[in-house]
Design an enzyme around this catalytic site. Structure first.
Site, PDB file in Angstrom:
ATOM      1  N   ARG A  72      43.631  38.642  33.542  1.00  8.96           N
ATOM      2  CA  ARG A  72      42.622  39.379  34.283  1.00  8.96           C
ATOM      3  C   ARG A  72      43.245  39.754  35.621  1.00  8.96           C
ATOM      4  O   ARG A  72      44.108  39.047  36.137  1.00  8.96           O
ATOM      5  CB  ARG A  72      41.371  38.527  34.480  1.00  8.96           C
ATOM      6  CG  ARG A  72      40.740  38.039  33.171  1.00  8.96           C
ATOM      7  CD  ARG A  72      39.595  37.081  33.438  1.00  8.96           C
ATOM      8  NE  ARG A  72      38.944  36.641  32.202  1.00  8.96           N
ATOM      9  CZ  ARG A  72      39.248  35.530  31.541  1.00  8.96           C
ATOM     10  NH1 ARG A  72      40.220  34.740  32.007  1.00  8.96           N
ATOM     11  NH2 ARG A  72      38.602  35.204  30.444  1.00  8.96           N
ATOM     12  N   LYS A  88      38.166  28.496  40.617  1.00  6.69           N
ATOM     13  CA  LYS A  88      36.759  28.100  40.715  1.00  6.69           C
ATOM     14  C   LYS A  88      36.497  26.799  39.955  1.00  6.69           C
ATOM     15  O   LYS A  88      35.971  25.841  40.497  1.00  6.69           O
ATOM     16  CB  LYS A  88      35.866  29.216  40.179  1.00  6.69           C
ATOM     17  CG  LYS A  88      35.926  30.492  41.010  1.00  6.69           C
ATOM     18  CD  LYS A  88      35.014  31.555  40.433  1.00  6.69           C
ATOM     19  CE  LYS A  88      35.068  32.833  41.267  1.00  6.69           C
ATOM     20  NZ  LYS A  88      34.202  33.897  40.705  1.00  6.69           N
ATOM     21  N   HIS A 108      41.972  45.930  32.679  1.00  2.66           N
ATOM     22  CA  HIS A 108      41.423  45.206  31.533  1.00  2.66           C
ATOM     23  C   HIS A 108      41.725  45.915  30.218  1.00  2.66           C
ATOM     24  O   HIS A 108      41.721  45.284  29.161  1.00  2.66           O
ATOM     25  CB  HIS A 108      39.910  45.017  31.694  1.00  2.66           C
ATOM     26  CG  HIS A 108      39.429  43.688  31.203  1.00  2.66           C
ATOM     27  ND1 HIS A 108      39.598  42.515  31.900  1.00  2.66           N
ATOM     28  CD2 HIS A 108      38.785  43.334  30.053  1.00  2.66           C
ATOM     29  CE1 HIS A 108      39.076  41.511  31.217  1.00  2.66           C
ATOM     30  NE2 HIS A 108      38.584  41.980  30.085  1.00  2.66           N
ATOM     31  N   ARG A 166      44.747  44.396  28.823  1.00  2.00           N
ATOM     32  CA  ARG A 166      44.398  43.127  28.165  1.00  2.00           C
ATOM     33  C   ARG A 166      43.886  43.385  26.754  1.00  2.00           C
ATOM     34  O   ARG A 166      44.309  42.729  25.792  1.00  2.00           O
ATOM     35  CB  ARG A 166      43.351  42.414  29.016  1.00  2.00           C
ATOM     36  CG  ARG A 166      42.851  41.072  28.510  1.00  2.00           C
ATOM     37  CD  ARG A 166      41.967  40.473  29.601  1.00  2.00           C
ATOM     38  NE  ARG A 166      41.074  39.428  29.144  1.00  2.00           N
ATOM     39  CZ  ARG A 166      41.350  38.121  29.184  1.00  2.00           C
ATOM     40  NH1 ARG A 166      42.528  37.720  29.622  1.00  2.00           N
ATOM     41  NH2 ARG A 166      40.460  37.232  28.787  1.00  2.00           N
ATOM     42  N   HIS A 215      39.317  32.590  26.694  1.00  2.00           N
ATOM     43  CA  HIS A 215      37.917  32.755  26.319  1.00  2.00           C
ATOM     44  C   HIS A 215      37.276  31.396  26.037  1.00  2.00           C
ATOM     45  O   HIS A 215      37.893  30.531  25.420  1.00  2.00           O
ATOM     46  CB  HIS A 215      37.779  33.622  25.067  1.00  2.00           C
ATOM     47  CG  HIS A 215      38.049  35.068  25.301  1.00  2.00           C
ATOM     48  ND1 HIS A 215      38.350  35.950  24.284  1.00  2.00           N
ATOM     49  CD2 HIS A 215      38.053  35.796  26.445  1.00  2.00           C
ATOM     50  CE1 HIS A 215      38.537  37.154  24.790  1.00  2.00           C
ATOM     51  NE2 HIS A 215      38.365  37.090  26.092  1.00  2.00           N
ATOM     52  N   TYR A 266      38.573  41.526  18.873  1.00  3.60           N
ATOM     53  CA  TYR A 266      39.911  42.074  18.686  1.00  3.60           C
ATOM     54  C   TYR A 266      40.290  42.140  17.210  1.00  3.60           C
ATOM     55  O   TYR A 266      41.065  43.004  16.798  1.00  3.60           O
ATOM     56  CB  TYR A 266      40.925  41.246  19.472  1.00  3.60           C
ATOM     57  CG  TYR A 266      40.653  41.307  20.958  1.00  3.60           C
ATOM     58  CD1 TYR A 266      40.832  42.497  21.658  1.00  3.60           C
ATOM     59  CD2 TYR A 266      40.180  40.202  21.651  1.00  3.60           C
ATOM     60  CE1 TYR A 266      40.554  42.575  23.015  1.00  3.60           C
ATOM     61  CE2 TYR A 266      39.900  40.273  23.017  1.00  3.60           C
ATOM     62  CZ  TYR A 266      40.089  41.465  23.678  1.00  3.60           C
ATOM     63  OH  TYR A 266      39.805  41.542  25.020  1.00  3.60           O
TER      64      TYR A 266
END
Length: 225
Positions: free
Chosen positions: A83, A108, A171, A174, A197, A206
């Site tokens: 990302r 985070k 993105h 990605r 994920h 995908y």
């Protein structure tokens, strides 16, 4: 009664001024829907947009034609599938050239994942890093880190230089690489881990986007029909 155009303009200003990347924007809209008591649309596509193999090659070639540093930077962004927020946070200490790994840390939640890289990319990164031991993997011209917005601009500029007509953003790289991995036979669970994920359901899109199995079935049906 609310004016949709004015509301859309205010939302665009919030996203722009807040420096939100793709994931941040997605989360912001999800949170807003929840607080407003709205349900997400049910007719969502079960595939994602991506660049074709030809477009990807044109994109990377255009990046390297600007200079080797930009080429390596966008190649790394593509092949690691990070990302944009993760990418701009990469430090030299996050790269294991002996193991051909990129270590991604979520500031985070304190989560950590390992993203494998090819031997070819590892060799190129080794030359790029040189004798440095610390600091941003890719320094901005001012010596600091790139902003997410600047990376978005570089991706957009490079796509335009490559003559790609569709909208290209970090993105999308990605999406493109993840679909390529699934097409090449990488197990979906392994792709999930590399992408970071939480749920396998997020990664399955995908598999829906991958075309190799569909093309193979078509060729067999067409030839035997």
């Amino acid at each position: 009664m609310p004016e949709p155009k004015q509301d859309a303009k205010r939302i665009a200003e919030i996203l722009r001024d807040g420096g939100y990347d793709y994931d941040g924007s997605k989360y912001l809209f999800k949170l807003a829907r929840r607080q407003a008591g709205l349900k997400p649309p049910q007719n969502r596509s079960n595939t994602v947009d991506r660049m074709t193999k030809e477009e990807t090659e044109q994109f990377i070639e255009a990046a390297y034609s600007v200079d080797g540093r930009r080429g390596l930077m966008l190649r790394t962004l593509l092949e690691t599938m990070l990302r944009v927020g993760e990418f701009v946070s990469l430090q030299i200490e996050d790269i294991s050239l002996k193991e051909n790994l990129v270590i991604v840390r979520d500031g985070k939640g304190g989560k950590r994942r390992e993203v494998p890289i090819t031997e070819a990319l590892s060799r190129e990164l080794r030359l790029h890093i040189g004798g440095r031991n610390t600091g941003p993997l890719f320094q901005s011209p001012r010596g600091g880190t790139y902003s997410a917005r600047r990376i978005q601009q570089i991706v957009k500029e490079t796509a335009q230089e490559a003559g790609i007509q569709k909208r290209v953003y970090p993105h999308l790289l990605r999406h493109t690489m993840a679909t390529r991995l699934v097409n090449s036979g990488m197990p979906i669970e392994h792709v999930r881990k590399v992408l970071g994920h939480e749920s396998i359901d997020t990664t399955r899109v995908y598999a829906e986007t991958a075309t190799n199995s569909v093309q193979k079935s078509f060729q067999e049906a067409a030839e035997n029909g």
